[in-house]
Scaffold this active site. Structure first.
Site, PDB file in Angstrom:
ATOM      1  N   ARG A 149       0.849  -1.195   0.000  1.00  0.00           N
ATOM      2  CA  ARG A 149       0.000   0.000   0.000  1.00  0.00           C
ATOM      3  C   ARG A 149       0.884   1.244   0.000  1.00  0.00           C
ATOM      4  NH1 ARG A 149      -5.203  -1.722   1.969  1.00  0.00           N
ATOM      5  NH2 ARG A 149      -5.480  -3.710   0.879  1.00  0.00           N
ATOM      6  N   GLU A 180       0.648   4.258   0.762  1.00  0.00           N
ATOM      7  CA  GLU A 180      -0.012   5.319   1.534  1.00  0.00           C
ATOM      8  C   GLU A 180       1.024   5.979   2.437  1.00  0.00           C
ATOM      9  OE1 GLU A 180      -3.069   3.198   3.548  1.00  0.00           O
ATOM     10  OE2 GLU A 180      -4.308   2.938   1.762  1.00  0.00           O
ATOM     11  N   ARG A 228      -0.666   2.130  13.130  1.00  0.00           N
ATOM     12  CA  ARG A 228      -1.331   0.937  12.610  1.00  0.00           C
ATOM     13  C   ARG A 228      -1.212   0.761  11.092  1.00  0.00           C
ATOM     14  NH1 ARG A 228      -7.836   1.268  12.403  1.00  0.00           N
ATOM     15  NH2 ARG A 228      -8.083   2.986  10.948  1.00  0.00           N
ATOM     16  N   HIS A 229      -0.373   1.565  10.446  1.00  0.00           N
ATOM     17  CA  HIS A 229      -0.222   1.465   9.000  1.00  0.00           C
ATOM     18  C   HIS A 229       1.206   1.084   8.614  1.00  0.00           C
ATOM     19  CE1 HIS A 229      -3.954   3.950   9.019  1.00  0.00           C
ATOM     20  NE2 HIS A 229      -4.223   3.206   7.962  1.00  0.00           N
ATOM     21  N   SER A 276     -11.865  -6.620   6.001  1.00  0.00           N
ATOM     22  CA  SER A 276     -12.855  -5.981   5.152  1.00  0.00           C
ATOM     23  C   SER A 276     -13.247  -6.978   4.076  1.00  0.00           C
ATOM     24  CB  SER A 276     -12.276  -4.714   4.513  1.00  0.00           C
ATOM     25  OG  SER A 276     -13.265  -4.041   3.777  1.00  0.00           O
ATOM     26  N   ARG A 318      -2.002  -6.686  12.064  1.00  0.00           N
ATOM     27  CA  ARG A 318      -2.995  -5.945  12.841  1.00  0.00           C
ATOM     28  C   ARG A 318      -3.726  -6.869  13.816  1.00  0.00           C
ATOM     29  NH1 ARG A 318      -6.682  -1.359  10.011  1.00  0.00           N
ATOM     30  NH2 ARG A 318      -4.587  -0.659   9.455  1.00  0.00           N
TER      31      ARG A 318
END
Length: 538
Positions: A307, A309, A315-316, A464, A512
């Protein structure tokens, strides 16, 4: 007339005078004392010489470089099993966690293997353990790797600082396998100390910051806490595979280089690919769906997810391990949701029933309430997105009924759920369509709502998922509505033109799950060598 008198002869002394006798006696006494002193010195010298004879040379020292020179097949023991070996002579390889010399004749060592440690004692013993051997062993650096042979003895009282506290090792031989070249960046005692102890203690403890840990990750990973964390992480992978294999799933391995962005170009890594560009897979989502179109029916994968980001939160990460699955839907997408729920419950129970030692090891440094889930007939708590948002509104949060929840609101919802339902684990269903990816199936009665769900642990999302769109016409429509060009993902769309069964699935972030189950407070603690916007090494 001649003189008739002659001269008188003087008398000779009959023996030495008193003063002479005294003198001689004094000299004799001096010689006697000198002789006694010389004899005593000779005796001392003889004793010193005897003491300097090292009768233990074969029982200690540095081993030659290990090049697999021989294989005597001697059985090695594990520290974790020593309690059952009282009275036996054992051979172990371990690290020296700490050493403590009580005198020139007595040394205590704390030996460590992964999450277990034991006390070893080295004491001078005539004809077996010399003072030189004790002195050498006391000079071993912390974290040295040693080969120890000794007798296991029961301890009359529990030994503080050792996880195996009911026995100790009476050392008979100790050899160095691998020493330390340089200085440790921090002590493992400092790296293992709970934050609360650092803050409350009157002693000046060294706080090992997370950047220092990650910069020296190899040393940091040696702590018993980290050894336990990654044993639990491995267990989650095993439990994931075991449950799904028993439920008819097969494992797949999808490529991580793709010709187009998976969902949108905003959060993917672009890499050069010969004369063009490629993208690192944001998830195995498309490959999973194509496997279903290929009649694999039920698939799962464990692999890296990327990712792009620029997020530096607790938490990333830019790379993490995804636990993904996809399965055919027969009647209703809740079949998928229930399979995922059963999977999580199986993982939670497996950790609780088989990894208590590791969980308790972590809790010594990161105290946390025991993770709770509902196991009664009522089953796992399920809320619709609307119901979850309403709980927040009722608690005074300003949020629209169809708005996505940010991290702060997710945590707040977790606290509300824990207070009301006494569970750390719950599911939210029926998310608004506008906040889900293009491949999400809309609700048949309300197209603004989707057949999608998220799973939560301690108020944070850990999965998800959704029913996917398997109709190519509807899929193209949704792709365009999300700004994705169908032609850029032609092979994906074409997979559904050949007919595809209804299906759904979900993606789980392994790190996570570990972070939240153990309450580690930072996802980097659950990653072996974490990757984030500021870290590519080690």
């Amino acid at each position: 007339m001649a003189d008739s008198n002659t001269g008188a002869v003087p008398e000779q002394p009959s023996g030495p005078s008193k003063s002479e006798l005294k003198k001689r006696a004094k000299a004799a006494e001096k010689e006697r004392k000198a002789a006694e002193k010389a004899a005593k010195q000779a005796e001392i010298a003889q004793q010193q010489a005897a003491n300097e004879v090292d009768y233990s040379t074969e029982f200690y020292g540095v081993l030659p470089l290990h090049q697999s020179q021989s294989r005597p097949r001697r059985e090695r023991s594990q520290i974790s099993t020593l309690s059952s070996h009282d009275g036996e002579t054992i051979l172990i390889r371990a690290r020296v966690q700490t050493s403590r010399a009580k005198s020139s004749k007595l040394l205590f060592l704390n030996l460590r293997q992964r999450t277990h440690s034991v006390q070893a004692v080295l004491m001078v013993d005539p004809e077996r353990i010399s003072k030189q051997m004790v002195k050498w062993a006391s000079g071993l650096a912390d974290e040295s790797i040693v080969l120890v042979e000794g007798l296991v003895k029961k301890s009359p009282t529990p030994i503080q600082g050792a996880t195996v506290s009911d026995v100790e090792i009476d050392v008979k031989q100790i050899h160095l396998i691998s020493g330390i070249d340089g200085r440790l960046p921090f002590s493992l005692d400092d790296a293992s100390r709970p934050e609360a102890e650092i803050e409350s203690s009157e002693n000046q403890f060294n706080r090992v910051l997370i950047d220092t840990r990650l910069n020296n990750r190899v040393v940091d990973l040696r702590t018993q806490t980290n050894q336990a964390v990654f044993k639990i992480q491995a267990a989650v992978g095993d439990l994931f595979r075991d449950y799904l294999s028993k439920h008819g799933f097969i494992e797949i391995h999808s490529p991580k280089l793709q010709g187009a962005a998976t969902e949108s170009g905003a959060s993917v890594f672009k890499v050069s690919y010969f004369k063009g560009n490629a993208y690192l897979a944001q998830s195995p989502q498309l490959a999973k769906q194509m496997a279903i179109a290929a009649d694999f029916e039920r698939v799962y994968e464990i692999g890296p997810v990327f990712r792009a980001e620029d997020s530096n939160t607790y938490r990333h990460m830019t790379e993490f391990i995804g636990l993904d699955l996809e399965m055919v839907v027969e009647e209703h997408y809740h079949e998928v949701m229930e399979t995922l729920d059963g999977l999580f419950l199986s993982i939670f129970r497996g950790l609780r029933d088989n990894y208590q030692h590791e969980i308790e090891t972590v809790r010594r440094q990161f105290p946390a309430e025991e993770f709770k889930w509902r196991e009664g007939p009522e089953g796992t708590l399920r809320l619709t997105h609307r119901e979850a948002v309403q709980m927040l509104i009722d608690d005074g949060v300003e949020i629209g009924i169809t708005d996505d929840m940010n991290t702060e609101n997710e945590k707040r919802l977790g606290r509300l759920v824990k207070a009301k339902y006494d569970t750390d684990y719950f599911i939210i269903d029926k998310f608004p369509m506008e906040i889900r990816p293009f491949y999400t199936m809309p609700d048949p009665e309300d197209p603004s709502v989707s057949n999608s769900y998220d799973f939560f642990m301690r108020g944070e999302e850990i999965l998800s998922g959704a029913q996917r769109i398997h109709d190519p016409g509807l899929l193209i429509e949704k792709m365009r509505s999300k700004g994705v060009d169908p032609d850029s993902m032609k092979s994906y769309v074409d997979a559904f033109r050949m007919g595809c069964a209804p299906h759904g699935g979900g993606g789980i972030g392994l790190e996570r799950v570990i972070m939240l189950f153990l309450k580690l407070n930072n996802i980097r603690r659950a990653s072996l060598f974490p990757r984030d916007p500021k870290r590519l090494d080690p």
